[in-house]
Design an enzyme around this catalytic site. Structure first.
Site, PDB file in Angstrom:
ATOM      1  N   GLU A   1       1.385   4.636  -1.630  1.00 54.85           N
ATOM      2  CA  GLU A   1       1.646   3.611  -0.623  1.00 54.85           C
ATOM      3  C   GLU A   1       2.646   4.168   0.390  1.00 54.85           C
ATOM      4  O   GLU A   1       3.813   3.806   0.410  1.00 54.85           O
ATOM      5  CB  GLU A   1       2.188   2.340  -1.286  1.00 54.85           C
ATOM      6  CG  GLU A   1       2.205   1.149  -0.340  1.00 54.85           C
ATOM      7  CD  GLU A   1       2.805  -0.105  -0.968  1.00 54.85           C
ATOM      8  OE1 GLU A   1       2.271  -1.186  -0.717  1.00 54.85           O
ATOM      9  OE2 GLU A   1       3.797   0.020  -1.716  1.00 54.85           O
TER      10      GLU A   1
ATOM     11  N   GLU B   1       6.974  -7.313  -8.197  1.00 60.79           N
ATOM     12  CA  GLU B   1       7.516  -6.049  -7.707  1.00 60.79           C
ATOM     13  C   GLU B   1       8.847  -6.259  -7.000  1.00 60.79           C
ATOM     14  O   GLU B   1       8.909  -6.967  -5.989  1.00 60.79           O
ATOM     15  CB  GLU B   1       6.531  -5.407  -6.727  1.00 60.79           C
ATOM     16  CG  GLU B   1       7.035  -4.109  -6.110  1.00 60.79           C
ATOM     17  CD  GLU B   1       6.123  -3.591  -5.010  1.00 60.79           C
ATOM     18  OE1 GLU B   1       6.314  -2.429  -4.590  1.00 60.79           O
ATOM     19  OE2 GLU B   1       5.233  -4.333  -4.553  1.00 60.79           O
TER      20      GLU B   1
END
Length: 273
Positions: free
Chosen positions: A246, A143
């Protein structure tokens, strides 16, 4: 409409961690993710998942010494043994939790370190990790993280991540595309969604409002429009990944979830791609 997974490291902070599973299920989530499971026995967490009827979507491999500021070990020469031990621990948890994805954090580039040496270490560790994970049918995700929140993080650009996945050519090595990080680091988010999802290299998405990382119904990103883009692209290319929530709630988590129905409504026709 995207399949949303609750990030239990950030959502439901008004509950103890083990109580967050039931809270997420009560609010209609079918999947959960979180940063790290290692403070709890895997059997206890798997029981929480079963009791709540939830799917474990994602968690991170051990990041090194988090409290000391480490954010992963994968790019750090000399830490290979610790990286491998942590990855094997993560795979043990994944097997117990029925989790098919593990995020491997790259790490903070040490001051003065050779970028080429860090890149070589990163590639070698990812290759090894993906090979180990393939034995259990698990995908390894990388990521890009923005430099404002993660100064010095080795992986910060979507193109950098995708080039690495293409170079290594491992079927279970994929990209975790966080639209919050993407907006801060690069912008042009809708174009990147349209470009990268059809490649098959994006396994997981994450969302949050920008710049405050709160609910996605405020800030500079128009998620109502982006969810329509996502729906349109997914329909064309068959993408069926999860979208991890998130973000840091403004208040009680459940009270702030109205955005799911509001933002998932179809975008105005004149704003569709």
């Amino acid at each position: 409409m995207p399949r949303f997974a609750a990030n239990l490291s950030m959502l439901y902070g008004e509950h103890g961690f083990e109580q967050r599973f039931a809270a997420a299920a009560a609010d209609g989530f079918e999947g959960v993710e979180y940063l790290f499971p290692y403070a709890w026995p895997a059997l206890a967490l798997s029981q929480r998942l079963r009791d709540a009827g939830l799917t474990q979507v994602l968690f991170n491999a051990p990041p090194g010494d988090w409290e000391a500021g480490e954010r992963g070990l994968a790019c750090l020469p000399g830490r290979e043994a610790q990286f491998r031990a942590g990855m094997l621990q993560a795979l043990d948890y994944a097997a117990e939790l029925g989790c098919g994805q593990i995020h491997v954090m790259a790490g903070i580039a040490p001051a003065g370190a050779s970028p080429a040496q860090l890149a070589d270490c990163y590639r070698a560790n990812l290759h090894w990790a993906a090979q180990q994970a393939a034995q259990g049918g698990v995908q390894v995700l990388i990521e890009p993280l923005n430099a404002r929140d993660f100064p010095g993080y080795f992986l910060s650009q979507q193109a950098q991540a995708h080039a690495l996945v293409q170079e290594l050519g491992l079927a279970n090595l994929k990209v975790q595309m966080d639209l919050y990080h993407c907006q801060i680091a690069e912008g042009d988010v809708a174009t990147k969604v349209r470009h990268y999802l059809p490649t098959g290299r994006v396994a997981h998405l994450q969302i949050a409002g920008v710049p405050a990382r709160q609910e996605p119904d405020e800030g500079e990103l128009d998620y109502r429009y982006l969810f329509q883009v996502l729906d349109d692209v997914a329909a064309q290319c068959g993408w069926r990944g999860w979208v991890g929530c998130e973000y840091r709630p403004r208040g009680a988590t459940s009270a702030g979830l109205a955005w799911r129905s509001v933002l998932s409504a179809a975008a105005p026709a004149e704003r569709r791609p």
